[in-house]
Design an enzyme around this catalytic site. Structure first.
Site, PDB file in Angstrom:
ATOM      1  N   HIS A 382       0.840  -1.190   0.000  1.00 40.55           N
ATOM      2  CA  HIS A 382       0.000   0.000   0.000  1.00 40.55           C
ATOM      3  C   HIS A 382       0.877   1.242   0.000  1.00 40.55           C
ATOM      4  CE1 HIS A 382       0.724  -1.300   4.205  1.00 40.55           C
ATOM      5  NE2 HIS A 382       1.022  -0.016   4.369  1.00 40.55           N
ATOM      6  N   ASP A 463       7.278  -5.357   3.826  1.00 40.53           N
ATOM      7  CA  ASP A 463       6.140  -5.200   4.723  1.00 40.53           C
ATOM      8  C   ASP A 463       4.928  -5.991   4.230  1.00 40.53           C
ATOM      9  OD1 ASP A 463       5.009  -3.766   7.066  1.00 40.53           O
ATOM     10  OD2 ASP A 463       3.716  -2.835   5.562  1.00 40.53           O
ATOM     11  N   GLU A 492       8.171  -9.966   6.128  1.00 40.47           N
ATOM     12  CA  GLU A 492       7.464  -9.876   7.408  1.00 40.47           C
ATOM     13  C   GLU A 492       6.346 -10.921   7.423  1.00 40.47           C
ATOM     14  OE1 GLU A 492       4.550  -6.993  10.043  1.00 40.47           O
ATOM     15  OE2 GLU A 492       4.705  -6.783   7.880  1.00 40.47           O
ATOM     16  N   HIS A 558       8.798  -3.199  16.494  1.00 37.96           N
ATOM     17  CA  HIS A 558       7.919  -2.043  16.622  1.00 37.96           C
ATOM     18  C   HIS A 558       6.448  -2.435  16.691  1.00 37.96           C
ATOM     19  CE1 HIS A 558       7.993  -3.101  12.414  1.00 37.96           C
ATOM     20  NE2 HIS A 558       6.929  -2.366  12.198  1.00 37.96           N
ATOM     21  N   ASP A 559       6.131  -3.689  16.396  1.00 36.68           N
ATOM     22  CA  ASP A 559       4.750  -4.168  16.407  1.00 36.68           C
ATOM     23  C   ASP A 559       4.405  -4.986  17.639  1.00 36.68           C
ATOM     24  OD1 ASP A 559       3.820  -3.097  13.959  1.00 36.68           O
ATOM     25  OD2 ASP A 559       4.836  -4.668  12.841  1.00 36.68           O
TER      26      ASP A 559
END
Length: 733
Positions: A382, A463, A492, A558-559
């Site tokens: 995206h 990503d 990822e 970071h997630d």
């Protein structure tokens, strides 16, 4: 659910809601004991589409579409599965996930629901205990197919082969290379068979796996397997049969081809990475701060800024160098309006609040001078709402030349209260690109070429790649690897990444399964050593050797919640997890700040700013990290060595394993219990695991205390291991 075994055939029926009377018969393939499994489901809600997702397809909701049978009133799909245990769900309209209400066996899915469990074939028989040396081999458990991950060409003259056997069932295995040009060879005194001993590779609780590297100067290579236990000897052949002699052999045949040749970047193997969320690491240039920056130590929020930038990372390279870091993975650094930069506005421009292209080039040059490689985050599923192509659609509507780059459901474009265009998980700021569109591909591949070829970054972290078609990534790999074979491609993927790791897409995935096992064993103490080893073994078995060598092994990102927070602030637990991480195969990654004791809950709390004031850092923890990274960097056995499980003591909660590479041997022992206790490690197992025994009298020195331990009667005896402690025992010359 039922399983019926017939001569050379298998049959299974899975019944979903509103049971469907249907049986699918399918013959088993020559070399694989597989079952044809039919799943049926009648959703409790209206459905336009229903798909099947599970561990057999990496939980990909688009991998197995189901078809509606009006007569039965159910959606069905049939797939072929090897015997084993699987977890699955049904997905309605790509959004709603349901476990199978007609299957009693289920396990928590980690999100408040359940996954249904399917056991296929002779699985229960395979789970029965076995004993080495009893002269009995369960021949039905032997399994191999000449394809990844059971067979892999490491280079043009070396092939890696694996054999599956029942756990604790054999004392040794070997690959027997068969000469000749025909698939059927008659043994005689004139025929020379080359035998290569196999090393123990992993166990998953039911099976064990052995592995050998075979020199094969000619392709194809022809081979069979030899299994030995006590007085029993079996040769396992390509037609799924076995024999006690080599008189008549149907060998496996494995040819060198693009599909089976899977090299991964040498520089990644064993290297320690450091993940940097640039906005929170260090503010090196106050002049480029965004408006309204918070005080550096304020609490992170979804939309606030602190001024971290690339100059700050450049200023911090000396710190990373002193820590022993060999690679940096950056969260996105391209122009975007958010603090996380996953809503890209311009893929060809460094975000001005992070610096300029010249700043990044200076950072890259200095990092390379220090031996630190740079991997950037590629967000190609995206774009951001502000991306110039999407803004052209907002402005020009249906007349925009970029209108087919996205899926727009009406004009004008509407963002609030609900977007009328496809976007990532419904977030209006993240419109989904149509990566099947030639124009989109041409643009993204141009972006990739610029940063990879002209700027010379060392790799990409991709990503949410599971939401992009496989065909895109296959083309992506060809483009990047044409620039340089050593460019690292990291996906990822949160579960099993095998679907992307067949040699034509990624080199590795972010190993969240590794992280999950370490959370359960060290942080929450919900897993015993045996189950811990089985879980990790299962993960290694899913991937070929070249992938395991560059697997991105993380404790957090970071997630996710910070690992120390998951440990309840107990640094002893974190230390044990880091000890394991830094002595395990693959490429470990430190999430910025973990090494100084940074805490944090779920996003956005896990994105706190780094504490540069030494008085606010956990100095002891930092030195512990530094010592372990240095230890890993200095010992090839810990970076590249084979892995052998030596001890899984469920009663004492003690775990031990060995790493070995070219004569360098290390034994790692972990007492995960809350009390101090002795430990006895049977190193004599190395004889059947590795093919070479370790002689009595061998001295091992602990990296932490300097104490020495001597091998006696094949065992290392440790009189006392402190609670929540570990040893790294290095064999001395």
């Amino acid at each position: 659910m039922r399983a019926v075994r017939k001569t050379r055939s298998r049959e299974i029926l899975i019944l979903g809601a509103l049971a469907l009377s249907l049986a699918i018969f399918a013959p088993c393939s020559e070399a694989a004991r597989k079952f044809r499994v039919t799943f049926a489901f009648s959703p409790p809600i209206p459905a336009k589409t229903v798909t099947l997702a599970g561990t057999f397809n990496n939980w990909d909701p688009g991998a197995q579409p189901m078809e509606f049978d009006p007569a039965a009133g159910a959606w069905t799909v049939s797939i072929e599965l090897l015997e084993g245990e699987y977890r699955y769900k049904f997905v309605v309209d790509g959004r709603e996930w349901f476990h199978d209400p007609k299957v009693e066996l289920k396990v928590p899915d980690g999100f408040g629901g359940y996954n249904s469990v399917l056991r296929v074939g002779d699985y229960e028989r395979f789970k029965q205990p076995a004993r080495r040396g009893d002269g009995k081999i369960l021949a039905e458990a032997l399994y191999h197919v000449p394809e990844i991950p059971y067979a892999q060409w490491r280079d043009s003259v070396t092939v890696s082969l694996r054999l599956r056997v029942k756990k604790n069932d054999v004392e040794g295995c070997a690959v027997v290379v068969v000469p000749g040009e025909t698939e059927s060879t008659t043994g005689s005194e004139e025929v020379k068979f080359t035998e290569i001993p196999m090393k123990w590779f992993a166990q998953d609780g039911v099976f064990e796996y052995f592995r050998a590297q075979v020199s094969a100067p000619a392709s194809p290579v022809r081979y069979v397997f030899k299994a030995r236990d006590g007085s029993e000897l079996l040769y396992y052949l390509s037609d799924d049969s076995h024999t006690a002699t080599l008189e008549n052999v149907n060998p496996f045949v494995f040819s060198l081809s693009e599909a089976t040749y899977f090299p991964t970047p040498d520089w990644v193997k064993g290297r320690v990475f450091y993940q940097i969320f640039a906005e929170r690491f260090r503010n090196g240039d106050l002049t480029n701060d965004p408006p309204g920056v918070e005080l550096w130590d304020a609490a992170p929020a979804y939309f606030n800024f602190f001024g971290g930038d690339l100059q700050g990372v450049l200023d911090g390279l000396g710190y990373l160098d002193s820590l022993g870091i060999g690679g940096i993975y950056f969260n996105p650094i391209f122009e975007a309006t958010s603090n996380h930069k996953y809503n890209t506005a311009d893929y060809m421009k460094i975000d001005p609040h992070f610096g300029t292209l010249e700043t990044f080039k200076s950072l890259l040059e200095e990092a390379h001078r220090r031996g630190i490689r740079i991997v950037l985050d590629g967000v190609f599923n995206h774009s951001g709402y502000e991306f110039w192509a999407f803004q052209d659609i907002v402005k020009n509507g249906r007349a925009s030349r970029y209108v087919d780059w996205y899926t727009i459901h009406g004009f004008p474009v509407v963002k609030e209260p609900k977007p009328n265009y496809d976007c990532w998980w419904g977030f209006a700021d993240l419109p989904k690109l149509r990566t099947d569109n030639p124009g989109v591909r041409e643009y993204i591949f141009g972006v990739t070429d610029f940063w990879t070829r002209e700027v010379s970054i060392d790799g990409w972290r991709l990503d949410v790649p599971n939401e992009v078609p496989h065909g895109f990534w296959k083309e992506f790999r060809k483009k990047v690897k044409a620039i340089g074979e050593e460019k690292y491609l990291l996906g990822e993927i949160w579960d099993n990444g095998a679907a992307w790791l067949g040699g034509d897409e990624f080199d590795a995935v972010m190993n969240y399964r590794f992280r999950g096992a370490l959370i359960d064993f060290f942080a929450s103490e919900a897993m015993d050593p045996e189950r811990f080893d089985e879980t990790l073994g299962h993960t290694r078995v899913d991937y070929c050797d070249s992938v395991n060598e560059v697997m991105f092994n993380l404790l957090g990102s970071h997630d996710t919640e910070r690992f120390l927070t998951l440990c309840g602030g107990d640094t002893a637990k974190l230390k044990l997890a880091v000890l394991f991480q830094m002595t395990y195969p693959g490429a470990p990654c430190i999430y910025y700040g973990d090494e100084i004791g940074l805490k944090g809950g779920k996003d956005p709390d896990c994105r706190r700013t780094f504490k540069w004031d030494a008085e606010r850092q956990d100095a002891e923890l930092l030195e512990y990290y530094r010592g372990l990274v240095t230890l890993r960097n200095n010992h090839p056995g810990l970076r590249y060595g084979d892995f052998f499980t030596l001890l899984c003591d469920r009663n004492r909660n003690v775990y031990a394993f060995a790493r070995e590479c070219e004569g360098e041997l290390a034994v790692v022992a972990i007492n995960n219990d809350r009390s101090k206790q002795p430990a006895e490690i049977d190193v004599s197992q190395m004889l059947f695991m590795h093919g070479n025994g370790v002689p009595d009298g061998k001295t091992f020195r602990d990296h932490f205390s300097g104490k020495t331990f001597t091998l006696e009667n094949g065992k290392l005896t440790i009189p006392v291991m402190q609670a929540k402690s570990g040893l790294v025992l290095l064999a001395e010359e």
